[in-house]
Motif scaffolding. Structure first.
Motif, short mmCIF file in Angstrom:
data_model
loop_
_atom_site.label_atom_id
_atom_site.label_comp_id
_atom_site.label_asym_id
_atom_site.label_seq_id
_atom_site.Cartn_x
_atom_site.Cartn_y
_atom_site.Cartn_z
N LEU A 292 0.73 -1.03 0.05
CA LEU A 292 0.27 -0.07 -0.26
C LEU A 292 0.82 1.18 0.02
O LEU A 292 0.53 2.17 -0.60
CB LEU A 292 -0.75 -0.07 1.18
CG LEU A 292 -2.06 -1.17 1.06
CD1 LEU A 292 -3.00 -0.87 2.51
CD2 LEU A 292 -2.99 -1.03 -0.06
N TYR A 323 -6.27 0.54 3.26
CA TYR A 323 -6.57 0.87 1.68
C TYR A 323 -5.87 2.36 1.46
O TYR A 323 -5.71 3.09 2.21
CB TYR A 323 -7.86 0.76 1.37
CG TYR A 323 -8.93 1.71 2.03
CD1 TYR A 323 -8.90 3.15 1.59
CD2 TYR A 323 -9.38 1.62 3.47
CE1 TYR A 323 -9.72 4.18 2.17
CE2 TYR A 323 -10.05 2.63 3.87
CZ TYR A 323 -10.39 3.77 3.43
OH TYR A 323 -11.05 4.71 3.99
N ARG A 325 -6.39 5.76 -0.94
CA ARG A 325 -7.68 6.51 -1.43
C ARG A 325 -6.98 7.90 -2.10
O ARG A 325 -5.97 8.60 -1.81
CB ARG A 325 -8.64 7.03 -0.27
CG ARG A 325 -9.99 7.77 -1.09
CD ARG A 325 -10.77 8.15 -0.15
NE ARG A 325 -11.43 7.29 0.39
CZ ARG A 325 -12.49 6.56 0.24
NH1 ARG A 325 -13.11 7.01 -1.05
NH2 ARG A 325 -13.10 5.58 0.73
N ILE A 334 -10.45 4.48 -4.91
CA ILE A 334 -9.52 3.58 -4.25
C ILE A 334 -8.50 3.11 -5.20
O ILE A 334 -8.89 2.71 -6.34
CB ILE A 334 -10.34 2.43 -3.65
CG1 ILE A 334 -11.39 2.88 -2.94
CG2 ILE A 334 -9.50 1.60 -2.79
CD1 ILE A 334 -11.00 3.82 -1.57
N GLY A 337 -5.76 -1.71 -2.26
CA GLY A 337 -6.68 -2.21 -1.45
C GLY A 337 -8.19 -2.19 -1.71
O GLY A 337 -8.17 -1.81 -3.00
N PRO A 338 -9.02 -2.44 -0.83
CA PRO A 338 -8.71 -2.57 0.60
C PRO A 338 -8.34 -4.04 0.64
O PRO A 338 -8.33 -4.87 0.04
CB PRO A 338 -10.02 -2.33 1.04
CG PRO A 338 -11.17 -2.65 0.11
CD PRO A 338 -10.43 -2.27 -1.14
N GLN A 339 -7.61 -4.06 2.05
CA GLN A 339 -6.92 -5.51 2.03
C GLN A 339 -6.43 -5.66 3.58
O GLN A 339 -6.48 -4.64 4.13
CB GLN A 339 -5.71 -5.60 1.30
CG GLN A 339 -4.54 -4.72 1.62
CD GLN A 339 -3.30 -4.57 0.79
OE1 GLN A 339 -3.63 -4.56 -0.24
NE2 GLN A 339 -2.10 -4.79 1.34
#
Length: 408
Positions: A292, A323, A325, A334, A337-339
């Motif tokens: 990320l 995540y 953004r 985004i 991610g999200p993760q």
């Protein structure tokens, strides 16, 4: 504008059921710079007859040994449920709350012993703290108003917030005692020191909080003698322009502590980071997902948002949700991610599980982790799921719910 009471903030997060895109969630942080209430009647899943309540196991009960059983606690339809997930299969489920009495569950936390659950209920219209023996026929005991409970290492005491201050009570014979005496104060999540002799907490006067919670803090040690003495940890630096951490936790071996914090940037984003430091506050630094971090560009308003975390039982890694953004021109896209990542304390990223997750926790062996998984960042409802911590594969889906926590 005066900040909302902490319980209203927690309630809004629970009702939103993990709208992870909302700026109120923790998400690149600026540089470091009186008497207990009467217990409720007992409820049993097989019999509605009330009996004398108790937070301790009935004499006839033989609780499962840690090696024999694994349970998970979670909330569904505002009720506290505990399900046997031994062997990765869903077994029996017990509901420990009763509608209109102690349901509307806002948060929960297992005791380190894996026997009790402390939870906060809004059934009466205000946050009230309950404790229940949760590996048998236990009965929730009402400890009175309170929120943000934290267990002592020996599972005999709880520290919690009440009326803008911190309180302490034993659970075998509840007798809440006030620890602090501040006026119009805000508190982060408290945590007992590994030896149980004190509490560590971040705090500040509400007058020093911005409308979205931005403030400054230093981790402090709170004495348990009722003096209200708060002493800055000798190695802890001040963090400025950020929110109070609501997930401060010590590693299972007691050598490290971790928390996440964030700051309100604009309506698009609330950049945040996970922090790891020594137990005395020394060597506090960000622990960032490499995958990320490679996509974040703060100078161009592309922000990393880091929120929930959980320590591995081996104390060598954390489960970290996040995540990235893009907030340039309020695009909100985004871009990473999200993760959910397993981040080693050496900075390596051991595992990445794609998806929008909240409320992660490990089982006692470190082989599984549980979390709520949502269809997307804007989804209001998610499922309680258990995953392999080695492969990231789904082990068990328990269906709709929130606030899951595997029994330690």
């Amino acid at each position: 504008m005066k900040p909302s009471p902490r319980w209203l903030i927690l309630l809004s997060l629970a009702l939103a059921a993990c709208d992870l895109a909302a700026p109120a969630l923790p998400t690149l942080v600026p540089t470091l710079s009186p008497a207990p209430a009467t217990p409720t009647a007992m409820r049993s899943p097989t019999s509605p007859a009330p009996v004398e309540p108790s937070a301790t196991p009935p004499p006839s009960e033989t609780p499962p040994t840690p090696a024999a059983a694994q349970f998970i606690a979670y909330v569904r339809d505002r009720q506290l449920l505990v399900t046997d997930v031994t062997g990765g299969r869903a077994g029996g489920t017990t509901q420990y709350t009763l509608a209109g009495v102690d349901d509307q569950v806002l948060s929960l936390t297992w005791s380190p012993s894996g026997e009790f659950i402390a939870f906060v209920s809004l059934a009466s219209g205000e946050p009230r703290l309950f404790v229940v023996y949760a590996v048998g026929a236990g009965t929730p005991v009402d400890l009175g108003p309170g929120l943000g409970p934290a267990w002592s290492p020996d599972s005999t005491r709880l520290v919690f917030e009440r009326d803008g201050n911190l309180w302490l009570t034993p659970i075998d014979a509840p007798a809440p005692a006030q620890l602090t005496f501040q006026i119009d104060w805000a508190w982060g999540q408290a945590a007992f020191t590994p030896d149980g002799s004190a509490v560590i907490v971040a705090e500040n006067a509400r007058a020093n909080l911005g409308a979205s919670g931005n403030t400054f803090f230093t981790l402090k040690r709170l004495a348990l003698d009722g003096s209200g003495a708060l002493t800055p940890l000798p190695g802890s630096p001040e963090l400025a322009g950020v929110r109070l951490p609501m997930n401060l936790r010590f590693a299972p071996d007691g050598r490290k502590l971790a928390f996440s914090t964030s700051y309100h940037y604009n309506a698009c984003g609330a950049p945040g980071a996970h922090y790891i430091g020594d137990a005395n506050g020394n060597n506090l630094s960000e622990l960032v997902s490499p995958s990320l971090a490679a996509l974040a560009d703060p100078q161009n308003e592309v922000f990393l948002s880091a929120y929930d975390l959980a320590w591995s039982p081996a104390s060598d890694a954390i489960l970290a949700a996040g995540y990235v953004r893009n907030c340039k021109d309020f695009s909100g896209d985004i871009v990473g991610g999200p993760q959910l990542s397993i981040l080693g304390l050496d900075g390596t990223e051991r595992l990445i599980v794609p998806g929008a997750f909240s409320a992660p926790s490990y089982d006692r062996t470190g082989n599984w982790f549980a979390a709520v998984r949502y269809p997307g960042l804007q989804s209001p409802d998610g499922n309680v799921q258990i995953y392999s911590a080695q492969t990231g594969e789904l082990v068990l889906d328990l269906g709709p719910g929130n606030s899951p926590q595997l029994q330690p």
